[in-house]
Design a protein around this motif. Structure first.
Motif, PDB file in Angstrom:
ATOM      1  N   ASP A 142      34.999  27.596  38.165  1.00  0.00           N
ATOM      2  CA  ASP A 142      36.440  27.772  37.440  1.00  0.00           C
ATOM      3  C   ASP A 142      36.715  29.165  37.753  1.00  0.00           C
ATOM      4  N   TRP A 143      37.963  29.523  37.223  1.00  0.00           N
ATOM      5  CA  TRP A 143      38.892  30.877  37.586  1.00  0.00           C
ATOM      6  C   TRP A 143      38.107  31.831  37.173  1.00  0.00           C
ATOM      7  N   ALA A 144      37.722  31.789  35.814  1.00  0.00           N
ATOM      8  CA  ALA A 144      36.958  32.933  34.982  1.00  0.00           C
ATOM      9  C   ALA A 144      35.550  33.539  35.762  1.00  0.00           C
ATOM     10  N   ALA A 201      34.922  36.879  37.781  1.00  0.00           N
ATOM     11  CA  ALA A 201      33.806  37.599  37.318  1.00  0.00           C
ATOM     12  C   ALA A 201      32.974  37.802  38.653  1.00  0.00           C
ATOM     13  N   ARG A 202      32.472  36.938  39.148  1.00  0.00           N
ATOM     14  CA  ARG A 202      31.877  37.117  40.421  1.00  0.00           C
ATOM     15  C   ARG A 202      32.362  37.822  41.489  1.00  0.00           C
ATOM     16  N   ARG A 203      33.689  37.994  41.684  1.00  0.00           N
ATOM     17  CA  ARG A 203      34.549  38.827  42.610  1.00  0.00           C
ATOM     18  C   ARG A 203      34.366  40.453  42.357  1.00  0.00           C
ATOM     19  N   GLU A 204      34.530  40.448  40.686  1.00  0.00           N
ATOM     20  CA  GLU A 204      34.549  41.878  40.407  1.00  0.00           C
ATOM     21  C   GLU A 204      32.988  42.333  40.456  1.00  0.00           C
ATOM     22  N   LYS A 205      32.097  41.623  40.226  1.00  0.00           N
ATOM     23  CA  LYS A 205      30.743  42.075  40.254  1.00  0.00           C
ATOM     24  C   LYS A 205      30.244  42.315  41.736  1.00  0.00           C
ATOM     25  N   ALA A 206      30.591  41.351  42.795  1.00  0.00           N
ATOM     26  CA  ALA A 206      30.233  41.667  43.906  1.00  0.00           C
ATOM     27  C   ALA A 206      31.313  41.342  44.908  1.00  0.00           C
ATOM     28  N   PRO A 207      32.311  42.403  45.449  1.00  0.00           N
ATOM     29  CA  PRO A 207      33.262  42.039  46.152  1.00  0.00           C
ATOM     30  C   PRO A 207      32.886  42.137  47.702  1.00  0.00           C
ATOM     31  N   ALA A 208      33.554  41.471  48.630  1.00  0.00           N
ATOM     32  CA  ALA A 208      33.408  41.392  49.855  1.00  0.00           C
ATOM     33  C   ALA A 208      32.949  42.779  50.600  1.00  0.00           C
ATOM     34  N   ILE A 209      31.654  42.945  51.161  1.00  0.00           N
ATOM     35  CA  ILE A 209      31.298  43.934  51.776  1.00  0.00           C
ATOM     36  C   ILE A 209      30.906  43.784  53.173  1.00  0.00           C
TER      37      ILE A 209
END
Length: 160
Positions: A2-4, A8-16
């Protein structure tokens, strides 16, 4: 997902992207030669050469910028010279090191300007392309990898 959870995952592990840079060009050349050689004597040197390369390599980690920050950075480096605009240039030459500097997260003790100055032309291109692709391309999720299963539908089976 879901969106939340996605947020949360994007904020924890952005694209690198990790870009390995080796300071021992001789070891890299010898390793390439050994890997492509049929000479058993050279091939036996592969572990030693891999260790030399590993000892002389740093991994530069670049992270995608938030979309608004990337757009603002591009705007700062848009060409103003009418000839460059007419030629279709997207940005000035200073954009490349600026983008790499803005995306650089590791090693934390690297001075981005010094990194850019010491890098070869090929390494500069590699750093820029990694930073640029992080900010303009959609990551390839590659749902065609084995084990992802078949998708339902009519016609021939597909893994996409």
């Amino acid at each position: 997902m879901d969106w939340a959870e996605w947020k949360a995952r994007r904020e924890k592990a952005p694209a690198i992207r990790r870009v390995p840079l080796c300071a021992d060009g001789e070891a890299l050349a010898e390793l390439e030669e050994a890997r492509t050689s049929r000479d058993p004597k050279l091939r036996r040197r592969i572990p030693e050469l891999e260790e030399r390369v590993a000892q002389a390599t740093i991994n530069v980690v670049l992270r995608a910028l938030p979309a608004d920050e990337y757009a603002e950075l591009k705007d700062q480096y848009r060409p103003t010279d009418p000839k460059e605009v007419e030629e279709g240039r997207q940005w000035t030459d200073d954009f490349m090191p600026a983008l790499v500097a803005a995306c650089l997260v590791e090693p934390a003790d690297i001075d981005p300007t010094e990194l850019w100055e010491l890098a070869s032309a090929g390494e500069r291109r590699q750093l820029f392309l990694a930073a640029h692709s992080l900010n303009v391309l959609v990551p390839d999720l590659d749902f065609t990898k084995p084990g992802t299963g078949l998708t339902p539908g009519t016609g021939r089976p597909s893994t996409t």
